[in-house]
Motif scaffolding. Structure first.
Motif, PDB file in Angstrom:
ATOM      1  N   ASP A  38       0.859  -1.181   0.000  1.00 51.12           N
ATOM      2  CA  ASP A  38       0.000   0.000   0.000  1.00 51.12           C
ATOM      3  C   ASP A  38       0.899   1.236   0.000  1.00 51.12           C
ATOM      4  OD1 ASP A  38      -1.784   2.097   0.648  1.00 51.12           O
ATOM      5  OD2 ASP A  38      -3.083   0.709   1.738  1.00 51.12           O
ATOM      6  N   ARG A  40      -0.182   4.417  -0.416  1.00 51.31           N
ATOM      7  CA  ARG A  40      -0.903   5.648  -0.099  1.00 51.31           C
ATOM      8  C   ARG A  40      -0.267   6.333   1.104  1.00 51.31           C
ATOM      9  NH1 ARG A  40      -6.497   3.920   1.429  1.00 51.31           N
ATOM     10  NH2 ARG A  40      -5.292   2.268   2.399  1.00 51.31           N
ATOM     11  N   GLU A  44      -4.065   7.716   5.257  1.00 52.75           N
ATOM     12  CA  GLU A  44      -5.083   6.960   4.521  1.00 52.75           C
ATOM     13  C   GLU A  44      -4.956   5.470   4.812  1.00 52.75           C
ATOM     14  OE1 GLU A  44      -5.621   7.825   0.363  1.00 52.75           O
ATOM     15  OE2 GLU A  44      -4.899   9.873   0.694  1.00 52.75           O
ATOM     16  N   TYR A  45      -3.722   4.974   4.806  1.00 53.12           N
ATOM     17  CA  TYR A  45      -3.476   3.566   5.121  1.00 53.12           C
ATOM     18  C   TYR A  45      -3.985   3.247   6.524  1.00 53.12           C
ATOM     19  CZ  TYR A  45      -0.862  -0.583   6.563  1.00 53.12           C
ATOM     20  OH  TYR A  45      -0.513  -1.812   7.058  1.00 53.12           O
ATOM     21  N   ASN A  46      -3.712   4.138   7.457  1.00 50.19           N
ATOM     22  CA  ASN A  46      -4.095   3.921   8.846  1.00 50.19           C
ATOM     23  C   ASN A  46      -5.616   3.903   9.024  1.00 50.19           C
ATOM     24  OD1 ASN A  46      -3.113   3.342  11.392  1.00 50.19           O
ATOM     25  ND2 ASN A  46      -3.241   5.464  12.065  1.00 50.19           N
ATOM     26  N   SER A  48      -7.853   2.853   6.717  1.00 46.72           N
ATOM     27  CA  SER A  48      -8.420   1.646   6.126  1.00 46.72           C
ATOM     28  C   SER A  48      -7.425   1.042   5.140  1.00 46.72           C
ATOM     29  CB  SER A  48      -9.711   2.002   5.391  1.00 46.72           C
ATOM     30  OG  SER A  48     -10.187   0.910   4.669  1.00 46.72           O
ATOM     31  N   HIS A  49      -7.237  -0.259   5.244  1.00 44.67           N
ATOM     32  CA  HIS A  49      -6.374  -0.957   4.291  1.00 44.67           C
ATOM     33  C   HIS A  49      -6.756  -2.432   4.236  1.00 44.67           C
ATOM     34  CE1 HIS A  49      -4.249  -1.266   8.186  1.00 44.67           C
ATOM     35  NE2 HIS A  49      -3.953  -2.487   7.774  1.00 44.67           N
ATOM     36  N   ILE A  50      -6.298  -3.095   3.214  1.00 42.34           N
ATOM     37  CA  ILE A  50      -6.542  -4.526   3.065  1.00 42.34           C
ATOM     38  C   ILE A  50      -5.793  -5.254   4.176  1.00 42.34           C
ATOM     39  CG2 ILE A  50      -6.149  -6.543   1.585  1.00 42.34           C
ATOM     40  CD1 ILE A  50      -6.375  -4.625  -0.813  1.00 42.34           C
ATOM     41  N   HIS A  51      -6.475  -6.180   4.835  1.00 40.50           N
ATOM     42  CA  HIS A  51      -5.853  -6.952   5.910  1.00 40.50           C
ATOM     43  C   HIS A  51      -4.574  -7.617   5.401  1.00 40.50           C
ATOM     44  CE1 HIS A  51      -5.505  -9.370   9.503  1.00 40.50           C
ATOM     45  NE2 HIS A  51      -5.356 -10.435   8.734  1.00 40.50           N
ATOM     46  N   ALA A  53      -1.932  -6.004   4.337  1.00 40.07           N
ATOM     47  CA  ALA A  53      -1.179  -5.128   3.437  1.00 40.07           C
ATOM     48  C   ALA A  53       0.009  -4.515   4.171  1.00 40.07           C
ATOM     49  CB  ALA A  53      -2.075  -4.019   2.892  1.00 40.07           C
ATOM     50  N   HIS A  55       2.521  -1.270   4.384  1.00 39.60           N
ATOM     51  CA  HIS A  55       2.609   0.139   3.987  1.00 39.60           C
ATOM     52  C   HIS A  55       4.059   0.499   3.714  1.00 39.60           C
ATOM     53  CE1 HIS A  55       2.996   4.512   4.739  1.00 39.60           C
ATOM     54  NE2 HIS A  55       1.957   4.507   3.930  1.00 39.60           N
TER      55      HIS A  55
END
Length: 89
Positions: A38, A40, A44-46, A48-51, A53, A55
């Motif tokens: 990820d 981003r 933004e990552y914090n 919401s992100h794909i489980h 993922a 950063h």
């Protein structure tokens, strides 16, 4: 494992990602699990992100340029230990 280089990474389409993230009825992955990167901004990552993922912080031009030139690796940009471990494979 050995750290992956940028040239060993590839983009996959959503349907292929979904197929690779399939689990058996017991919840175990079927086949090798891809590392999802990820890129981003962290906020933004914090949110919401794909489980699972990972950063990486490549929001500044200098880091992106150094990554493209091969002077640093994706592994250098991963901030958390768990992310580094999953990326190493």
């Amino acid at each position: 494992g050995t750290p992956k280089t940028l040239s060993s990474l590839r983009v996959i389409h959503p349907h292929e990602l979904a197929k690779r993230m399939t689990c058996c009825p017991l919840g175990h992955p079927v086949g090798p699990v891809p590392v999802i990167i990820d890129c981003r901004p962290f906020m933004e990552y914090n949110k919401s992100h794909i489980h699972g993922a990972v950063h990486i912080n490549c929001s500044d031009k200098i880091s992106r340029r150094r990554l493209q030139q091969g002077k640093i690796t994706v592994l250098d940009l991963i901030s958390c230990r768990e992310g580094k471990d999953s990326f190493k494979g």
